[in-house]
Design a protein around this motif. Structure first.
Motif, PDB file in Angstrom:
ATOM      1  N   GLY A   1      11.743   6.497  -7.370  1.00 39.66           N
ATOM      2  CA  GLY A   1      11.351   7.811  -7.893  1.00 39.66           C
ATOM      3  C   GLY A   1      11.913   8.046  -9.282  1.00 39.66           C
ATOM      4  N   ILE A   2      13.193   7.718  -9.463  1.00 37.77           N
ATOM      5  CA  ILE A   2      13.859   7.922 -10.763  1.00 37.77           C
ATOM      6  C   ILE A   2      13.207   7.050 -11.839  1.00 37.77           C
ATOM      7  N   ALA A   3      13.015   5.761 -11.521  1.00 40.65           N
ATOM      8  CA  ALA A   3      12.421   4.838 -12.501  1.00 40.65           C
ATOM      9  C   ALA A   3      10.979   5.233 -12.818  1.00 40.65           C
ATOM     10  N   VAL A   4      10.226   5.618 -11.783  1.00 46.22           N
ATOM     11  CA  VAL A   4       8.821   5.980 -11.990  1.00 46.22           C
ATOM     12  C   VAL A   4       8.707   7.289 -12.776  1.00 46.22           C
ATOM     13  N   ARG A   5       9.625   8.240 -12.527  1.00 51.35           N
ATOM     14  CA  ARG A   5       9.598   9.477 -13.330  1.00 51.35           C
ATOM     15  C   ARG A   5       9.841   9.190 -14.802  1.00 51.35           C
ATOM     16  N   LYS A   6      10.736   8.240 -15.090  1.00 54.96           N
ATOM     17  CA  LYS A   6      10.959   7.848 -16.501  1.00 54.96           C
ATOM     18  C   LYS A   6       9.677   7.247 -17.073  1.00 54.96           C
ATOM     19  N   LEU A   7       8.992   6.413 -16.272  1.00 55.11           N
ATOM     20  CA  LEU A   7       7.730   5.803 -16.680  1.00 55.11           C
ATOM     21  C   LEU A   7       6.673   6.900 -16.926  1.00 55.11           C
ATOM     22  N   ILE A   8       6.576   7.846 -15.996  1.00 53.26           N
ATOM     23  CA  ILE A   8       5.574   8.918 -16.106  1.00 53.26           C
ATOM     24  C   ILE A   8       5.821   9.793 -17.319  1.00 53.26           C
ATOM     25  N   GLU A   9       7.086  10.132 -17.543  1.00 50.15           N
ATOM     26  CA  GLU A   9       7.445  10.923 -18.718  1.00 50.15           C
ATOM     27  C   GLU A   9       6.975  10.204 -19.983  1.00 50.15           C
ATOM     28  N   PHE A  10       7.201   8.911 -20.002  1.00 50.58           N
ATOM     29  CA  PHE A  10       6.772   8.089 -21.144  1.00 50.58           C
ATOM     30  C   PHE A  10       5.247   8.131 -21.281  1.00 50.58           C
ATOM     31  N   LEU A  11       4.529   7.938 -20.155  1.00 48.58           N
ATOM     32  CA  LEU A  11       3.055   7.920 -20.193  1.00 48.58           C
ATOM     33  C   LEU A  11       2.500   9.291 -20.561  1.00 48.58           C
ATOM     34  N   ASN A  12       3.162  10.348 -20.122  1.00 46.01           N
ATOM     35  CA  ASN A  12       2.699  11.713 -20.433  1.00 46.01           C
ATOM     36  C   ASN A  12       2.881  12.038 -21.918  1.00 46.01           C
TER      37      ASN A  12
ATOM     38  N   ALA B   1       0.820  -1.215   0.000  1.00 44.90           N
ATOM     39  CA  ALA B   1       0.000   0.000   0.000  1.00 44.90           C
ATOM     40  C   ALA B   1       0.852   1.262   0.000  1.00 44.90           C
ATOM     41  N   LYS B   2       1.980   1.237   0.724  1.00 45.63           N
ATOM     42  CA  LYS B   2       2.842   2.427   0.778  1.00 45.63           C
ATOM     43  C   LYS B   2       3.465   2.715  -0.590  1.00 45.63           C
ATOM     44  N   LYS B   3       3.855   1.635  -1.271  1.00 45.49           N
ATOM     45  CA  LYS B   3       4.448   1.785  -2.599  1.00 45.49           C
ATOM     46  C   LYS B   3       3.405   2.362  -3.568  1.00 45.49           C
ATOM     47  N   LEU B   4       2.185   1.847  -3.479  1.00 48.17           N
ATOM     48  CA  LEU B   4       1.077   2.286  -4.329  1.00 48.17           C
ATOM     49  C   LEU B   4       0.820   3.782  -4.141  1.00 48.17           C
ATOM     50  N   GLU B   5       0.777   4.196  -2.889  1.00 47.68           N
ATOM     51  CA  GLU B   5       0.530   5.589  -2.517  1.00 47.68           C
ATOM     52  C   GLU B   5       1.662   6.480  -3.050  1.00 47.68           C
ATOM     53  N   GLU B   6       2.900   6.009  -2.890  1.00 45.12           N
ATOM     54  CA  GLU B   6       4.076   6.756  -3.335  1.00 45.12           C
ATOM     55  C   GLU B   6       4.000   7.015  -4.845  1.00 45.12           C
ATOM     56  N   VAL B   7       3.616   5.975  -5.602  1.00 45.63           N
ATOM     57  CA  VAL B   7       3.580   6.093  -7.062  1.00 45.63           C
ATOM     58  C   VAL B   7       2.363   6.887  -7.530  1.00 45.63           C
ATOM     59  N   GLN B   8       1.184   6.633  -6.955  1.00 48.24           N
ATOM     60  CA  GLN B   8      -0.033   7.354  -7.371  1.00 48.24           C
ATOM     61  C   GLN B   8       0.156   8.868  -7.195  1.00 48.24           C
ATOM     62  N   ALA B   9       0.859   9.264  -6.149  1.00 50.47           N
ATOM     63  CA  ALA B   9       1.098  10.686  -5.871  1.00 50.47           C
ATOM     64  C   ALA B   9       1.944  11.343  -6.968  1.00 50.47           C
ATOM     65  N   MET B  10       2.706  10.554  -7.703  1.00 48.71           N
ATOM     66  CA  MET B  10       3.589  11.098  -8.746  1.00 48.71           C
ATOM     67  C   MET B  10       2.938  11.120 -10.127  1.00 48.71           C
ATOM     68  N   LEU B  11       1.792  10.461 -10.268  1.00 50.57           N
ATOM     69  CA  LEU B  11       1.192  10.317 -11.600  1.00 50.57           C
ATOM     70  C   LEU B  11       0.219  11.442 -11.910  1.00 50.57           C
ATOM     71  N   PRO B  12       0.067  11.760 -13.207  1.00 53.94           N
ATOM     72  CA  PRO B  12      -0.934  12.764 -13.589  1.00 53.94           C
ATOM     73  C   PRO B  12      -2.340  12.216 -13.326  1.00 53.94           C
ATOM     74  N   GLU B  13      -3.302  13.125 -13.192  1.00 53.36           N
ATOM     75  CA  GLU B  13      -4.676  12.712 -12.873  1.00 53.36           C
ATOM     76  C   GLU B  13      -5.302  11.871 -13.974  1.00 53.36           C
ATOM     77  N   SER B  14      -4.746  11.936 -15.167  1.00 55.65           N
ATOM     78  CA  SER B  14      -5.327  11.188 -16.291  1.00 55.65           C
ATOM     79  C   SER B  14      -5.068   9.680 -16.170  1.00 55.65           C
ATOM     80  N   ILE B  15      -4.206   9.312 -15.223  1.00 54.60           N
ATOM     81  CA  ILE B  15      -3.882   7.892 -15.069  1.00 54.60           C
ATOM     82  C   ILE B  15      -4.356   7.405 -13.719  1.00 54.60           C
ATOM     83  N   GLU B  16      -5.158   6.355 -13.753  1.00 50.49           N
ATOM     84  CA  GLU B  16      -5.639   5.753 -12.507  1.00 50.49           C
ATOM     85  C   GLU B  16      -4.918   4.432 -12.283  1.00 50.49           C
ATOM     86  N   ILE B  17      -4.337   4.324 -11.111  1.00 48.28           N
ATOM     87  CA  ILE B  17      -3.617   3.098 -10.769  1.00 48.28           C
ATOM     88  C   ILE B  17      -4.564   2.131 -10.075  1.00 48.28           C
ATOM     89  N   LEU B  18      -4.557   0.912 -10.542  1.00 44.45           N
ATOM     90  CA  LEU B  18      -5.309  -0.161  -9.879  1.00 44.45           C
ATOM     91  C   LEU B  18      -4.299  -1.079  -9.193  1.00 44.45           C
TER      92      LEU B  18
END
Length: 194
Positions: A181-192, A13-30
């Motif tokens: 954070g670094i890996a997820v930012r690369k992922l987010i940049e890609f998704l954006n 749950a902590k990991k999920l929260e950490e990542v959801q907080a970094m994502l744009p609103e257009s992406i919903e994490i399940l």
């Protein structure tokens, strides 16, 4: 606006929260729970990359969702990269962060070189394609636990250039510099940029 739903293959749950907080609103994490994936996904690879691919593929193949999965390992230079791919269960089953830290501190007893790094690999399966994103955070293993926040090895890992352990940082402070954070930012940049 339709949200893009992507499964994050974790039960943490902590990991999920950490990542959801970094994502744009257009992406919903399940979470895995959200899609009723209650089985233990096998993590049988001997590499961090391999385990993230296994987890993402499992969800995509069995549940037909776009998915990303991460695998993280703490690699300690003087222990030849241990605990590495076995970080979560370093002290055996069931996974226990306190016992893992105890074992690592014991194995480093009397060793001067305490250089280590966290490595996260995120595997994304989206629209029939697979993408890998890597993040590395270099630091040092402390001689004793410091701080109450975070999870895993956070209380004994001090990132280079900082006087606090990960467990003494806020979620935001940690996310700015952490391997995940670094890996997820690369992922987010890609998704954006989709």
């Amino acid at each position: 606006m339709n949200k893009t739903k992507i499964v994050f293959a974790t039960n943490n749950a902590k990991k999920l929260e950490e990542v959801q907080a970094m994502l744009p609103e257009s992406i919903e994490i399940l979470s895995l729970k959200d899609i009723s994936c209650l089985e233990d996904i096998p993590e049988t690879s001997n590499t961090i990359e391999g385990n993230s691919i296994l987890k993402a593929d499992y969800v995509t193949e069995n549940y037909n969702y776009a998915c990303f999965a991460d695998d993280t390992g703490l690699e300690v230079e003087s222990l030849n990269g241990e605990p590495g791919v076995y970080s979560a269960r370093y002290a055996g089953e069931p996974a226990d962060s306190e016992k893992n830290m105890d074992k690592l501190l014991k194995n480093l007893d009397g060793i001067e070189n305490r250089k280590a790094h966290f490595k996260t690999v995120v595997c994304l399966n989206l629209n029939g394609e697979q993408h890998l994103f890597e993040g590395i955070c270099n630091g040092t293993i402390l001689k004793e636990r410091k701080g109450e926040k975070g999870f895993g090895y956070d209380p004994i890992f001090q990132p280079n250039g900082f006087s606090q352990s990960f467990a003494e940082m806020t979620m935001d402070e940690k996310a700015k510099i952490s391997h995940r954070g670094i890996a997820v930012r690369k992922l987010i940049e890609f998704l954006n940029n989709l």
